[in-house]
Scaffold this active site. Structure first.
Site, PDB file in Angstrom:
ATOM      1  N   SER A 268       0.823  -1.202   0.000  1.00 47.63           N
ATOM      2  CA  SER A 268       0.000   0.000   0.000  1.00 47.63           C
ATOM      3  C   SER A 268       0.864   1.262   0.000  1.00 47.63           C
ATOM      4  O   SER A 268       1.729   1.400  -0.852  1.00 47.63           O
ATOM      5  CB  SER A 268      -0.943  -0.068   1.196  1.00 47.63           C
ATOM      6  OG  SER A 268      -2.073   0.696   0.935  1.00 47.63           O
ATOM      7  N   TRP A 359     -10.105   0.376  -5.016  1.00 45.57           N
ATOM      8  CA  TRP A 359      -9.551   1.709  -4.712  1.00 45.57           C
ATOM      9  C   TRP A 359      -8.139   1.862  -5.294  1.00 45.57           C
ATOM     10  O   TRP A 359      -7.732   2.921  -5.731  1.00 45.57           O
ATOM     11  CB  TRP A 359      -9.533   1.867  -3.189  1.00 45.57           C
ATOM     12  CG  TRP A 359      -9.093   3.178  -2.634  1.00 45.57           C
ATOM     13  CD1 TRP A 359      -8.073   3.389  -1.750  1.00 45.57           C
ATOM     14  CD2 TRP A 359      -9.682   4.476  -2.842  1.00 45.57           C
ATOM     15  NE1 TRP A 359      -7.975   4.702  -1.411  1.00 45.57           N
ATOM     16  CE2 TRP A 359      -8.957   5.401  -2.071  1.00 45.57           C
ATOM     17  CE3 TRP A 359     -10.748   4.938  -3.631  1.00 45.57           C
ATOM     18  CZ2 TRP A 359      -9.254   6.765  -2.041  1.00 45.57           C
ATOM     19  CZ3 TRP A 359     -11.043   6.308  -3.599  1.00 45.57           C
ATOM     20  CH2 TRP A 359     -10.304   7.192  -2.813  1.00 45.57           C
ATOM     21  N   HIS A 409      -7.622  -5.624   0.144  1.00 50.72           N
ATOM     22  CA  HIS A 409      -6.380  -4.858   0.259  1.00 50.72           C
ATOM     23  C   HIS A 409      -5.602  -5.371   1.473  1.00 50.72           C
ATOM     24  O   HIS A 409      -5.996  -5.125   2.615  1.00 50.72           O
ATOM     25  CB  HIS A 409      -6.800  -3.393   0.461  1.00 50.72           C
ATOM     26  CG  HIS A 409      -5.683  -2.423   0.508  1.00 50.72           C
ATOM     27  ND1 HIS A 409      -4.929  -2.104  -0.592  1.00 50.72           N
ATOM     28  CD2 HIS A 409      -5.183  -1.676   1.528  1.00 50.72           C
ATOM     29  CE1 HIS A 409      -4.032  -1.194  -0.263  1.00 50.72           C
ATOM     30  NE2 HIS A 409      -4.161  -0.926   1.032  1.00 50.72           N
TER      31      HIS A 409
HETATM   32  C1  GCU Z   1      -5.351   4.854   1.749  1.00 53.64           C
HETATM   33  C2  GCU Z   1      -4.750   5.632   0.588  1.00 53.64           C
HETATM   34  C3  GCU Z   1      -3.939   4.727  -0.319  1.00 53.64           C
HETATM   35  C4  GCU Z   1      -2.942   3.930   0.481  1.00 53.64           C
HETATM   36  C5  GCU Z   1      -3.630   3.213   1.613  1.00 53.64           C
HETATM   37  C6  GCU Z   1      -2.711   2.471   2.585  1.00 53.64           C
HETATM   38  O1  GCU Z   1      -6.338   4.001   1.289  1.00 53.64           O
HETATM   39  O2  GCU Z   1      -5.809   6.258  -0.085  1.00 53.64           O
HETATM   40  O3  GCU Z   1      -3.263   5.477  -1.307  1.00 53.64           O
HETATM   41  O4  GCU Z   1      -2.244   3.028  -0.351  1.00 53.64           O
HETATM   42  O5  GCU Z   1      -4.332   4.140   2.394  1.00 53.64           O
HETATM   43  O6  GCU Z   1      -1.538   2.781   2.679  1.00 53.64           O
HETATM   44  O7  GCU Z   1      -3.235   1.610   3.308  1.00 53.64           O
END
Ligand code: GCU
Length: 429
Positions: A268, A359, A409
Site C-alpha cells: 500500500s 480503490w 487490500h
Molecule cells: C489509503 C490511501 C492509499 C494507500 C492506503 C494504505 O487508502 O488512499 O493510497 O495506499 O491508504 O496505505 O493503506
C-alpha cells in the site's frame, strides 16, 4: 491536522474524507477520460532510446529526475546525513520457536543525534550454512507487531491508532503484539531460506501531515527549523524509502546475509515506498509492490478508484509539493507509473493486486508493468507474456511479474507464496 479514523479497516489507515471518497469514486472503465501516456523511450531532447546503454546513460537519469521533481522529491545527498552507524540492541538465537535467529539493530546518524534512529529487526533462518538472500521491508506497526514472538521490546515511536492495532495515546501497547504477523510470513520465509529485515516507518517519520516536524526530514533540513516544503524537496515516502536504503547499508555488513540478493517489499503506501526505494537504490535486485495503488503502480491518468486529487488532499505529506498541482490535471504530469516500474529495469519487479481492492485500481497496476516492458525488452528481460490482465490467482510473467489475488487490500500468505519463488528465481537460487 489529525483526522478521525475510518474504523472498518484495520491498519489501512486513512482519513474519513478519503474513506467517503472510496464509496463515491469512479469504478467504471467506460468513464475514464481518454489519456496519452508520456513517452518512455524518448529523451527530453527528442532522441529515441534504442538500446540498454541509451536507457542507462540517457533516459533513466532523466526519468529518475522527473520523479524527484514532480512526485516524490529529491532524497538529500549522503553528505547531508553523514556517517551511518549500526549497534546491535538484542539477539535471540531461538526466535520463531527455534526456526530463526533474530537481531535488533539500531541504525543511526552520529552527525544527527536528535534522531533516535531505526530499530531494524532481522530474522535469519536458523542453521543456514552460507549467506542468505533477504527481503527488506517497512512495516505499519512496530517490531512487536511484525513478529509473533513476545520477547521483543515495544516500539516507543509515535503510532496512529487503528481498529484492533493496540495503539493507545499514539503509542504501542502489549495488544499490538503480533497484529501484523499475517502480513509478514516470517516462518515461511525462514523455511525457504530467506532472511527478512523490517523496520517501523514511524522510526523515520510519523505518518501524519505534520509528522515531518518530529521526523528525520526536519532534522536533515538545512536550517532544522523549516516552515514550508518547497517544490522538489522530498516527502515522507522519500524519507521512508531512505530508511530502506539504510537497512540495505547494514545488510552489506551482516555476514549472515548476501548483500547482493536483496528484495525490497512494501504494501500500500509502503508499496509506493518500496517502488521508490527500488527506483533509486539498485542494490535491490528485486522490487515488490503489494497493492501500492495511486502514487505507486497504478496509472495516475486512469482516474479510477483513488485519484491524484484525492491522494494529494488526504496525504499531501507523502509527496513533494509539486505533485499536488496534478490534481485534476494529470495530463500535465511528465510521468506516469509505467515509468516508475521501468526504473527498476533490468532488475526484477513484482506487482501484486487484489480483486476486491478497487480503490488501488488493479487494472492500472497491471498496465504499469505491461507498459514498462519496452525498457525491459532493451535488456532482453521477459515480462508478463500476456497483454490482458490475468484472472484471479493466476500469476504471470518473469522479470516483470504480476498477480491478482482473491480478496481485500492486504498482504497474505498467498502473496508471499508467490514472492518467495520469484525472489529465488531472480537470484538464481
Ligand atoms: C489509503 C490511501 C492509499 C494507500 C492506503 C494504505 O487508502 O488512499 O493510497 O495506499 O491508504 O496505505 O493503506
Amino acid at each position: 491536522m489529525r483526522h478521525p479514523l475510518h474504523l472498518c479497516c484495520a491498519l489501512a489507515l486513512f482519513p474519513l474524507a478519503a474513506a467517503a471518497q472510496q464509496k463515491t469514486a469512479n469504478y467504471d472503465e467506460a468513464a475514464i477520460p481518454p489519456y496519452t501516456l508520456p513517452a518512455l523511450l524518448k529523451t527530453h531532447s527528442g532522441r529515441p532510446v534504442q538500446s540498454s546503454a541509451d536507457w542507462t546513460a540517457l533516459r533513466r537519469p532523466e526519468v529518475l529526475g522527473l520523479f524527484e521533481a514532480h512526485v516524490f522529491g529529491k532524497t538529500p545527498a549522503p553528505a547531508v546525513w553523514g556517517k551511518v552507524v549500526f549497534e546491535t540492541l538484542s539477539t535471540n538465537e531461538n526466535a520463531l520457536g527455534g526456526k530463526a535467529v533474530r537481531k535488533v539493530v539500531r541504525i543511526s546518524l552520529p552527525a544527527h543525534p536528535q534522531w533516535k534512529g531505526i530499530e531494524m529487526m532481522l530474522h535469519l533462518p536458523k542453521g543456514a550454512n552460507k549467506p542468505v538472500p533477504c527481503f527488506v521491508g517497512v512495516s505499519f506497526g512496530g517490531n512487536e507487531a511484525v513478529t509473533p514472538d513476545t520477547d521483543i521490546a515495544l516500539s516507543t515511536s509515535w503510532m496512529r491508532p487503528g481498529k484492533d492495532n493496540g495503539v493507545v495515546d499514539n503509542r504501542s501497547t502489549e495488544k499490538t503484539r503480533g497484529t501484523e504477523k499475517e502480513r509478514w510470513q516470517l516462518e515461511l520465509a525462514m523455511q525457504e531460506g530467506f532472511a527478512v529485515a523490517t523496520y517501523y516507518y514511524g522510526d523515520v517519520e510519523p505518518d501524519r501531515n505534520d509528522g515531518w516536524k518530529e521526523g528525520l526530514r526536519a532534522i536533515l533540513s538545512k536550517d532544522g527549523a523549516l516552515t514550508e516544503w518547497k517544490d522538489g524537496e522530498w516527502g515522507a515516502i522519500g524519507a521512508w524509502a531512505w530508511g530502506l536504503s539504510r537497512v540495505a547499508d547494514y545488510l552489506q555488513t551482516e555476514p549472515s546475509v548476501d548483500g547482493k540478493k536483496l528484495a525490497v517489499i512494501g504494501h500500500s503506501r509502503l508499496g509506493k515506498t518500496s517502488l521508490w526505494a527500488g527506483a533509486q537504490d539498485t542494490r535491490f535486485g528485486a522490487v515488490i509492490s503489494n497493492n501500492s495503488g495511486e502514487g505507486g503502480a497504478a496509472l495516475m491518468r486512469r482516474n479510477i478508484g483513488e485519484t491524484t486529487a484525492v491522494i494529494t488532499k488526504a496525504f499531501p505529506h507523502w509527496f513533494t509539493k509539486t505533485y499536488s498541482s496534478y490534481a485534476n490535471n494529470e495530463a500535465a504530469c511528465p510521468v506516469d507509473s509505467h515509468m516508475l516500474v521501468a526504473l527498476a529495469a533490468p532488475r526484477a519487479v513484482y506487482i501484486a493486486s487484489a480483486d476486491e481492492d478497487r480503490w488501488a485500481d488493479p487494472k492500472g497496476e497491471f498496465l504499469a508493468g505491461l507498459l514498462a516492458q519496452p525498457v525491459f525488452d532493451l535488456f532482453g528481460k521477459k515480462g508478463y507474456g500476456v497483454s490482458d490482465q490475468p484472472g484471479t490467482n493466476v500469476p504471470v510473467g518473469e522479470t516483470v511479474r504480476y498477480h491478482l489475488r482473491a480478496g481485500k487490500h492486504d498482504v497474505t500468505r498467498y502473496d508471499w507464496e508467490q514472492y518467495l519463488p520469484f525472489a529465488r528465481h531472480t537470484f538464481g537460487l
